[in-house]
Design a protein around this motif. Structure first.
Motif, short mmCIF file in Angstrom:
data_model
loop_
_atom_site.label_atom_id
_atom_site.label_comp_id
_atom_site.label_asym_id
_atom_site.label_seq_id
_atom_site.Cartn_x
_atom_site.Cartn_y
_atom_site.Cartn_z
N GLN A 1 0.77 -1.28 0.03
CA GLN A 1 -0.10 -0.05 0.12
C GLN A 1 0.94 1.16 -0.05
N VAL A 2 0.46 2.17 -0.88
CA VAL A 2 1.21 3.39 -0.85
C VAL A 2 0.12 4.52 -0.47
N HIS A 3 0.80 5.60 0.24
CA HIS A 3 -0.04 6.81 0.43
C HIS A 3 0.79 8.01 -0.11
N LEU A 4 -0.13 9.02 -0.61
CA LEU A 4 0.33 10.21 -1.41
C LEU A 4 -0.27 11.42 -0.63
N VAL A 5 0.66 12.40 -0.42
CA VAL A 5 0.08 13.42 0.37
C VAL A 5 0.98 14.60 -0.50
N GLU A 6 -0.13 15.53 -1.08
CA GLU A 6 0.36 16.65 -2.00
C GLU A 6 0.21 18.08 -1.16
N SER A 7 1.00 18.72 -1.63
CA SER A 7 1.07 20.30 -0.85
C SER A 7 1.53 21.26 -2.00
N GLY A 8 1.37 22.49 -1.69
CA GLY A 8 1.72 23.35 -2.39
C GLY A 8 0.75 24.39 -3.50
N GLY A 9 -0.64 23.73 -3.43
CA GLY A 9 -1.53 24.42 -4.06
C GLY A 9 -2.02 25.68 -3.63
N GLY A 10 -2.79 26.55 -4.35
CA GLY A 10 -3.10 28.20 -3.85
C GLY A 10 -3.80 28.77 -4.88
N LEU A 11 -3.95 30.12 -4.57
CA LEU A 11 -4.25 31.07 -5.46
C LEU A 11 -3.31 31.99 -5.82
N VAL A 12 -3.05 32.38 -7.21
CA VAL A 12 -1.97 33.02 -7.77
C VAL A 12 -2.62 33.94 -9.03
N GLN A 13 -2.01 34.92 -9.10
CA GLN A 13 -2.48 35.86 -10.57
C GLN A 13 -1.62 35.18 -11.61
N THR A 90 -6.21 26.51 -14.02
CA THR A 90 -7.12 26.37 -12.78
C THR A 90 -7.71 24.92 -12.78
N ALA A 91 -7.69 24.23 -11.95
CA ALA A 91 -7.95 22.89 -11.71
C ALA A 91 -7.57 22.24 -10.36
N VAL A 92 -8.15 21.05 -10.05
CA VAL A 92 -7.43 20.33 -8.90
C VAL A 92 -6.21 19.48 -9.55
N TYR A 93 -5.38 19.34 -9.02
CA TYR A 93 -4.00 18.88 -9.40
C TYR A 93 -3.97 17.61 -8.44
N TYR A 94 -3.77 16.44 -9.15
CA TYR A 94 -3.55 15.04 -8.35
C TYR A 94 -2.26 14.55 -8.92
N CYS A 95 -1.57 14.17 -7.45
CA CYS A 95 -0.33 13.27 -7.73
C CYS A 95 -0.75 11.90 -8.04
N THR A 96 0.09 11.11 -8.82
CA THR A 96 -0.25 9.58 -9.05
C THR A 96 1.18 9.12 -9.32
N LEU A 97 1.29 7.72 -8.73
CA LEU A 97 2.46 6.95 -9.10
C LEU A 97 1.91 5.42 -9.45
N VAL A 98 2.71 4.89 -10.38
CA VAL A 98 2.63 3.59 -10.66
C VAL A 98 3.48 2.77 -10.00
N THR A 99 3.29 1.54 -9.54
CA THR A 99 4.27 0.72 -8.84
C THR A 99 4.78 -0.20 -9.99
N ILE A 100 5.97 -0.95 -9.62
CA ILE A 100 6.14 -2.00 -10.51
C ILE A 100 5.65 -3.35 -10.83
N SER A 101 4.38 -3.24 -10.19
CA SER A 101 3.46 -4.22 -10.54
C SER A 101 2.32 -3.58 -11.45
N HIS A 102 2.41 -2.55 -11.88
CA HIS A 102 1.67 -1.62 -12.61
C HIS A 102 0.24 -1.28 -11.78
N TRP A 106 -3.32 7.28 -6.16
CA TRP A 106 -3.76 8.35 -6.34
C TRP A 106 -3.51 9.46 -5.10
N GLY A 107 -3.01 10.70 -5.14
CA GLY A 107 -3.22 11.51 -4.02
C GLY A 107 -4.73 12.12 -3.78
N GLN A 108 -4.88 13.02 -2.90
CA GLN A 108 -6.18 13.51 -2.32
C GLN A 108 -6.47 14.60 -3.25
#
Length: 116
Positions: A1-13, A90-102, A106-108
């Protein structure tokens, strides 16, 4: 099992920059590709950029020259440096990874809003 935690989003001009980070924990020994997708309201989730374990990158045309994906394998972290941002980014950005077992994980998601 893999857990992903994203950070860094926000509002920008428009024209500004943001840097997204995504840290993986758990069965991180099995990570292969890592990447970022995004989903705007009313649209399908789409690939933004991806990076292999060896560092090869792939970008969608709409971010080429503006976004840079990178990863730190020692920290099991993937980054997305976003420059020259546009309102259409502008969007929700999702982190993702693929394991060696394919298996794909997904992050939140993290909201990126670019004002005009």
């Amino acid at each position: 099992q893999v857990h992903l935690v994203e950070s860094g989003g926000g509002l920008v001009q428009a024209g500004g920059s943001l840097r997204l980070s995504c840290a993986a924990s758990g069965s991180v020994f099995s990570i292969n590709n890592m990447g970022w997708y995004r989903q705007a309201p009313g649209k399908q989730r789409e690939l933004v950029a991806e990076i292999t374990s060896g560092g090869s990158t792939n970008y969608r045309d709409f971010v080429k020259g503006r976004f840079t994906i990178s990863r730190d394998n020692a920290k099991n972290t993937v980054y997305l440096q976003m420059n020259s941002l546009k309102p259409e980014d502008t969007a929700v950005y999702y982190c993702t990874l693929v394991t060696i077992s394919h298996y794909r994980y997904w992050g939140q998601g993290t909201q990126v809003t670019v004002s005009s």
